[in-house]
Design a protein around this motif. Structure first.
Motif, mmCIF file in Angstrom:
data_model
loop_
_atom_site.group_PDB
_atom_site.id
_atom_site.type_symbol
_atom_site.label_atom_id
_atom_site.label_comp_id
_atom_site.label_asym_id
_atom_site.label_seq_id
_atom_site.Cartn_x
_atom_site.Cartn_y
_atom_site.Cartn_z
ATOM 1 N N SER A 28 0.808 -1.231 0.000
ATOM 2 C CA SER A 28 0.000 0.000 0.000
ATOM 3 C C SER A 28 0.831 1.266 0.000
ATOM 4 O O SER A 28 0.353 2.315 -0.408
ATOM 5 N N THR A 29 2.042 1.193 0.469
ATOM 6 C CA THR A 29 2.873 2.390 0.493
ATOM 7 C C THR A 29 4.348 2.005 0.364
ATOM 8 O O THR A 29 4.726 0.884 0.711
ATOM 9 N N GLY A 30 5.134 2.950 -0.119
ATOM 10 C CA GLY A 30 6.564 2.697 -0.279
ATOM 11 C C GLY A 30 7.261 3.906 -0.860
ATOM 12 O O GLY A 30 6.605 4.832 -1.355
ATOM 13 N N ASP A 31 8.573 3.906 -0.784
ATOM 14 C CA ASP A 31 9.370 4.984 -1.379
ATOM 15 C C ASP A 31 9.505 4.740 -2.882
ATOM 16 O O ASP A 31 9.341 3.611 -3.354
ATOM 17 N N GLU A 32 9.825 5.809 -3.593
ATOM 18 C CA GLU A 32 10.195 5.644 -5.003
ATOM 19 C C GLU A 32 11.654 6.044 -5.133
ATOM 20 O O GLU A 32 12.121 6.947 -4.436
ATOM 21 N N MET A 33 12.345 5.362 -6.006
ATOM 22 C CA MET A 33 13.785 5.593 -6.101
ATOM 23 C C MET A 33 14.255 5.462 -7.545
ATOM 24 O O MET A 33 13.770 4.595 -8.276
ATOM 25 N N ILE A 34 15.182 6.335 -7.933
ATOM 26 C CA ILE A 34 15.836 6.188 -9.245
ATOM 27 C C ILE A 34 17.311 5.903 -8.989
ATOM 28 O O ILE A 34 17.955 6.623 -8.214
ATOM 29 N N VAL A 35 17.819 4.844 -9.591
ATOM 30 C CA VAL A 35 19.253 4.527 -9.496
ATOM 31 C C VAL A 35 19.823 4.624 -10.913
ATOM 32 O O VAL A 35 19.242 4.087 -11.854
ATOM 33 N N ARG A 36 20.926 5.368 -11.040
ATOM 34 C CA ARG A 36 21.503 5.651 -12.357
ATOM 35 C C ARG A 36 22.986 5.312 -12.377
ATOM 36 O O ARG A 36 23.674 5.528 -11.387
ATOM 37 N N LYS A 37 23.455 4.813 -13.506
ATOM 38 C CA LYS A 37 24.904 4.578 -13.671
ATOM 39 C C LYS A 37 25.607 5.914 -13.907
ATOM 40 O O LYS A 37 25.062 6.777 -14.589
ATOM 41 N N THR A 38 26.830 6.060 -13.379
ATOM 42 C CA THR A 38 27.629 7.266 -13.664
ATOM 43 C C THR A 38 29.042 6.826 -14.073
ATOM 44 O O THR A 38 29.504 5.770 -13.630
ATOM 45 N N PRO A 39 29.720 7.647 -14.886
ATOM 46 C CA PRO A 39 31.094 7.256 -15.267
ATOM 47 C C PRO A 39 32.034 7.239 -14.064
ATOM 48 O O PRO A 39 32.957 6.425 -14.013
ATOM 49 N N GLU A 40 31.822 8.176 -13.098
ATOM 50 C CA GLU A 40 32.689 8.172 -11.897
ATOM 51 C C GLU A 40 32.303 7.009 -11.006
ATOM 52 O O GLU A 40 31.117 6.745 -10.801
ATOM 53 N N LYS A 41 33.308 6.372 -10.430
ATOM 54 C CA LYS A 41 33.031 5.233 -9.535
ATOM 55 C C LYS A 41 32.461 5.731 -8.211
ATOM 56 O O LYS A 41 32.506 6.918 -7.910
ATOM 57 N N GLY A 42 31.938 4.824 -7.422
ATOM 58 C CA GLY A 42 31.401 5.169 -6.099
ATOM 59 C C GLY A 42 29.902 5.394 -6.153
ATOM 60 O O GLY A 42 29.244 5.079 -7.156
ATOM 61 N N VAL A 43 29.354 5.940 -5.064
ATOM 62 C CA VAL A 43 27.907 6.170 -5.018
ATOM 63 C C VAL A 43 27.613 7.536 -4.417
ATOM 64 O O VAL A 43 28.242 7.949 -3.443
#
Ligand code: HSE
Length: 306
Positions: A28-43
């Motif tokens: 019934s409920t939850g967060d929305e999230m976008i995860v994207r690749k980037t050329p720089e390493k890490g997060v």
């Protein structure tokens, strides 16, 4: 694939008799999230909408969960994460878990799934350790695996997905007060009498049986918490009145959702679950406490790609 958008569901941990080991996933409920690749390493956490939470990777539950994962794999690219927080932190329905689980799920997908969902649970648990000081998996496991989940043990870590009875519905009422998991954990005594432990593991084992046999009456008789609920219930105004109202409206049982303050009830059928929501809400109307309620099927899939 360079980007993925996810629904990261709320969860109910403990489910009365399974402190730190049993959990279930909501729809019934939850967060929305976008995860994207980037050329720089890490997060990097680039955006958080809806709540005031830290963007620094090491201070963010999604950030630390992904860092734990990236330690175990040599990725040639990095990731950025945007979170639309729809689950309030401190509400008792797995707000930190949704973010941590969503992040590792998304990164794993963009890496072509090198890790199993069970392994992702272990990474996501690092987010829980940051949020509450305790790496518990009873919210991140149902968020990732869906349905009911059971942590068989933490050392070594082993998690199982259980069966979900087809007509089971959850009702959640969230009184608008904040209870931090760390605070709710600090009121729990570290030793318990053997007599209470016997009742608790009897109920937990029988509850697992009830899930597989779809025995709703047995499930109802198992939804008791002999150990943690008595210590935490003073943190939640009107808790026992809400429980009584739920039972009178036909719920199979009810209890504190995770570390609270949300209270959950389980019912057979949606109509009963809706009646239970109304009955629970009546109590808080009388108390003058602001609240919201939702009724949900058990989400047997877990995190969903949007
Ligand atoms: N098992 C954890 C606790 C869940 O009750 O502290 C927190 O959501």
């Amino acid at each position: 694939m360079n980007e993925i958008k996810l629904f990261c569901p709320a969860t109910i941990a403990n489910v009365s008799c399974g402190f730190d080991v049993l959990g279930l996933c909501l729809d019934s409920t939850g967060d929305e999230m976008i995860v994207r690749k980037t050329p720089e390493k890490g997060v990097k956490i680039t955006k958080i909408i809806g709540q005031d939470l830290p963007l620094e990777t090491e201070k963010n539950v999604a950030g630390v969960a992904v860092l734990a994962m990236l330690k175990e794999i040599d990725s040639e690219f990095g990731f950025e994460i945007e979170i639309n927080k729809k689950i309030k932190p401190g509400s008792g329905i797995g707000s930190s878990a949704a973010s941590a689980a969503g992040a590792v799920f998304g990164v794993n997908k963009l890496l072509n799934k090198p890790f199993s969902k069970e392994k992702l649970v272990e990474f996501a648990m690092m987010g829980e350790a940051l949020a509450s000081g305790a790496p518990h998996a009873d919210n991140v496991a149902p968020a990732l695996l869906g349905g009911f989940t059971l942590v068989k043990g933490y050392e070594p870590f082993e998690v199982l997905k259980l069966q979900t009875p087809s007509e089971l519905f959850a009702t959640v009422i969230h009184p608008q007060i904040e209870v931090k998991t760390a605070d709710a954990r600090s009121v729990i005594k570290q030793n318990i009498p053997l007599k209470k432990a016997i009742m608790q593991w009897g109920n937990l084992a029988a509850l697992v049986s009830a899930l597989y046999t779809e025995d709703y009456d047995l499930l109802s008789r198992c939804l008791h918490d002999e150990i943690v609920e008595p210590m935490r219930s003073p943190l939640i105004p009107g808790f026992f009145k809400v429980k009584e109202a739920a039972k009178n409206a036909g719920a199979l049982g009810s209890g504190i959702s995770g570390s609270g303050p949300s209270i959950f009830a389980l019912s057979k059928g949606e109509a009963t679950a809706k009646k239970v929501a109304t009955a629970m809400a009546e109590i808080y109307k009388d108390f003058g406490v602001a609240y919201d309620t939702h009724v949900s099927t058990i989400n047997t899939e877990g995190i969903k790609i949007m």
